[in-house]
Design a protein around this motif. Structure first.
Motif, PDB file in Angstrom:
ATOM      1  N   MET A 125     -19.599  28.560  29.684  1.00 51.53           N
ATOM      2  CA  MET A 125     -18.400  27.994  29.071  1.00 51.53           C
ATOM      3  C   MET A 125     -18.962  27.428  28.211  1.00 51.53           C
ATOM      4  O   MET A 125     -20.648  27.318  27.814  1.00 51.53           O
ATOM      5  N   LEU A 178     -23.445  31.424  31.269  1.00 51.14           N
ATOM      6  CA  LEU A 178     -23.507  32.660  31.450  1.00 51.14           C
ATOM      7  C   LEU A 178     -23.149  32.899  33.013  1.00 51.14           C
ATOM      8  O   LEU A 178     -24.212  32.193  33.415  1.00 51.14           O
ATOM      9  N   GLU A 198     -19.559  27.494  36.300  1.00 51.68           N
ATOM     10  CA  GLU A 198     -20.482  28.941  36.415  1.00 51.68           C
ATOM     11  C   GLU A 198     -20.415  28.956  38.069  1.00 51.68           C
ATOM     12  O   GLU A 198     -20.574  30.790  37.881  1.00 51.68           O
TER      13      GLU A 198
HETATM   14  N1  ARG Z   1     -18.369  33.248  30.277  1.00 52.92           N
HETATM   15  C1  ARG Z   1     -19.262  32.349  29.756  1.00 52.92           C
HETATM   16  C2  ARG Z   1     -18.318  30.860  30.459  1.00 52.92           C
HETATM   17  O1  ARG Z   1     -18.909  30.431  31.304  1.00 52.92           O
HETATM   18  C3  ARG Z   1     -19.027  32.020  28.468  1.00 52.92           C
HETATM   19  C4  ARG Z   1     -18.998  33.277  27.902  1.00 52.92           C
HETATM   20  C5  ARG Z   1     -19.120  33.101  25.391  1.00 52.92           C
HETATM   21  N2  ARG Z   1     -19.045  34.426  25.327  1.00 52.92           N
HETATM   22  C6  ARG Z   1     -19.599  34.408  25.094  1.00 52.92           C
HETATM   23  N3  ARG Z   1     -20.190  35.012  23.803  1.00 52.92           N
HETATM   24  N4  ARG Z   1     -19.303  33.536  23.554  1.00 52.92           N
HETATM   25  O2  ARG Z   1     -17.396  30.115  29.869  1.00 52.92           O
END
Ligand code: ARG
Ligand code: ZN
Length: 455
Positions: free
Chosen positions: A1, A291, A311
Motif C-alpha cells: 500500500m 509490497l 501487508e
Molecule cells: N501491493 C502494494 C500494497 O500493498 C502496492 C504496490 C504498488 N505498486 C505500484 N507499482 N504502484 O498495497
C-alpha cells in the motif's frame, strides 16, 4: 500500500478517469480479454514449475550477473517460446542441455530450442545474463524493478518489475516455487523470500541461499541487498528472518515487533498462515510504498502497525490466493485494507462501520475514492488507485453489514482455504458469498464493484 493511502482518509492522488463504459449499467463484470493490462507479459505456451536463480551483485558498480534455471512444462507444442526479461545482456541459453538460438524482442528473450518441445513435455531452460538491471516506471508512474540504494539494491515487482532481473513467465496466473541464491561482498546482507538455507563464504564474497517452496507469483519475488543485521526469530514454530536498515530501526521497531500478534490475529480469522516462513524487510528506498513480497513484505520506509497488518493480510489474499488477471486487484487490495479496519476495531480503535459511515457521508468534493469502481479499474494506471483500496474495503464492510460479521468472516476464510496456493477470480468470490450467505448478492456486488460513482 502506498504511504498516502495508508490511513484511508488522507488526501490522495486524484484519479480522474472516464471509463469507456461511462455510466451505462452493465449486468455483470464486463467481459475482458484474458490479460488486458499487460498483454505483452507472460507466455501461455508453458507453465513454470520452479525457478532456480543465482545472482551475483556488486553494490558499488550496480553490476548483476545471473544464471537462471527455469523448469517448465509445455501446454502446447513449442517450436519457439519466450521469457520476459527487461534489459540486461543475455550471454547463453540452453534448453534441455542443448544450446538454443535466441534473440531479444521488446522485454523478451525469444528462444528457439534445437529440438522442438512436445505438448505436455517437461523442459529445462538455463539462461545466463548480466548488466545493470533497471528501474521500471509503471503506468501509474511509480517505480519498481531493480532500485539501487546507497548501500545496495531493492527489487520489487508489482505488477511487472520482476522481469528487470529475472527471466520469467511474468504473469500472476503462472505461479512457481523459487530458489534464490545471491552472492554479495562479505558484510553485505542479501535477503529474499522464504527460508534462509545457508550462508556460504565464496572467496571474499558470501552466497546467501533462500528457498520458497510454496508456489509464488513472479511479482512477489524479493531481493534486498544492503546494510543491517539479519535477525532470526520464531512465531510459534514459524521461523522468521527480518532485516531493518540501521537508519530505520528505531522508527520501525514497534510496528515490526507486532508481527507475531498480527499473524496470530489473521490466522484466527482467515485460517492457518499459508507459508513456511515469515519476517520483514525495511529499507531506505524512495519507492513510496510497501509490497507484500511472499513470506516477507518489504517496507520502503518505517512502517506503522496498520501497514504491517495490510501487508500481512496479503499473505492470504494476493500471495496464497492469487490473481488470475490484474483487473481482479480488488481481491488483493480491498481485502488487505478491510483487514486494517477490522484489526483496528478489534484492538480498541474505531469500528470499521464508523470508518465506512464517515467515508460514505463525505460530500462529493471530498470523494476521490469512488472511481474507478474497484472491480473494474479499466486501465493499468488505475490498479493502485485510491478507490481500489478505499472503495474496495468499503465493499467488504457493506457486505458485512448485509450478511453479518460471522458470515463475512466465514466467506473470507473459506475463500482463503478453497483457493489456497492457487488463484481466484471476482466472479468466484461473488458465487461463494451468494452460496454461503444464502442471499442474492449479485445486484449488491454489481453496484459496489462495477458501477461508477457512489453506490
Ligand atoms: N501491493 C502494494 C500494497 O500493498 C502496492 C504496490 C504498488 N505498486 C505500484 N507499482 N504502484 O498495497
Ligand atoms: Zn496492498
Amino acid at each position: 500500500m502506498s504511504r498516502d493511502s495508508r490511513a484511508a482518509f488522507v488526501v490522495a492522488l486524484v484519479v480522474g478517469l472516464v471509463l469507456a463504459t461511462g455510466g451505462n449499467a452493465i449486468a455483470a463484470a464486463p467481459k475482458q480479454p484474458s490479460e488486458p493490462f499487460f498483454p505483452r507479459s507472460g507466455n501461455r505456451g508453458y507453465g513454470v514449475k520452479h525457478y532456480d536463480v543465482s545472482l551475483g551483485y556488486q553494490p558499488r558498480s550496480g553490476q548483476l550477473t545471473a544464471r537462471d534455471v527455469v523448469e517448465a512444462r509445455a501446454t502446447s507444442g513449442l517450436r519457439k517460446f519466450s521469457l520476459d526479461l527487461d534489459g540486461l545482456k543475455v550471454t547463453s541459453v540452453s534448453v534441455n542441455g542443448e544450446g538454443a538460438d535466441y534473440s531479444r524482442g521488446r522485454g523478451k528473450v525469444k528462444i528457439v530450442p534445437a529440438t522442438p518441445i512436445a505438448k505436455g513435455e517437461a523442459f529445462k531452460v538455463v539462461l545466463r545474463y548480466q548488466g545493470q538491471p533497471r528501474k521500471v516506471i509503471d503506468p501509474d508512474e511509480s517505480t519498481e524493478g531493480w532500485y539501487r540504494t546507497p548501500d545496495g539494491a531493492v527489487a520489487v515487482g508489482e505488477p511487472v518489475g520482476t522481469a528487470a532481473w529475472l527471466a520469467c513467465n511474468n504473469a500472476p496466473r503462472d505461479k512457481a516455487t523459487f530458489a534464490i541464491q545471491i552472492t554479495v561482498p562479505a558484510g553485505v546482507m542479501a535477503i529474499s523470500n522464504g527460508s534462509l538455507l545457508s550462508r556460504q563464504k565464496v572467496d571474499r564474497r558470501v552466497r546467501w541461499s533462500w528457498s520458497e517452496p510454496t508456489p509464488m507469483a513472479t511479482y512477489l519475488a524479493l531481493v534486498d541487498i544492503g546494510d543491517g543485521k539479519l535477525v532470526q526469530g520464531q512465531i510459534g514454530t514459524l521461523p522468521t528472518w527480518t532485516l531493518i536498515d540501521p537508519r530505520l530501526v528505531k522508527k520501525s521497531k514497534a510496528a515490526i515487533n507486532s508481527l507475531p500478534e498480527i499473524i496470530r490475529f489473521e490466522q484466527k480469522i482467515y485460517g492457518h498462515y499459508p507459508f513456511a516462513a515469515a519476517g520483514s524487510v525495511v529499507d531506505v528506498a524512495n519507492l513510496q510504498y510497501a509490497l507484500e513480497t511472499q513470506t516477507r513484505p518489504i517496507y520502503a520506509f518505517a512502517p506503522d502497525r496498520t501497514t504491517v497488518v495490510h501487508e500481512t493480510a496479503h499473505q492470504w489474499f494476493g500471495d496464497s490466493v492469487s490473481l488470475l488477471r490484474w483487473p481482479n486487484i480488488w481481491l488483493n487490495e480491498g481485502f488487505a485494507t478491510w483487514t486494517q479496519w477490522y484489526f483496528a476495531e478489534q484492538h480498541g480503535g474505531r469500528s470499521a462501520q464508523s470508518v465506512f459511515e464517515e467515508l460514505y457521508r463525505r460530500p462529493a468534493s471530498q470523494t476521490h475514492f469512488w472511481d474507478p469502481p474497484s472491480g473494474h479499474p479499466g486501465q493499468a494506471k488505475n490498479l493502485f488507485a485510491v478507490s481500489t483500496y478505499v472503495r474496495g474495503a468499503m465493499t467488504l464492510q457493506a457486505l458485512r453489514d448485509k450478511i453479518g460479521t460471522h458470515d463475512l468472516l466465514s466467506v473470507m476464510k473459506t475463500w482463503a482455504r478453497q483457493h489456497r496456493y492457487g488463484h481466484g477470480d471476482i466472479e468466484d468470490f461473488i458465487a461463494l458469498a451468494n452460496k454461503m450467505s444464502g442471499e442474492h448478492l449479485r445486484g449488491f456486488f454489481h453496484r459496489w464493484l462495477f458501477q461508477r460513482g457512489k453506490p
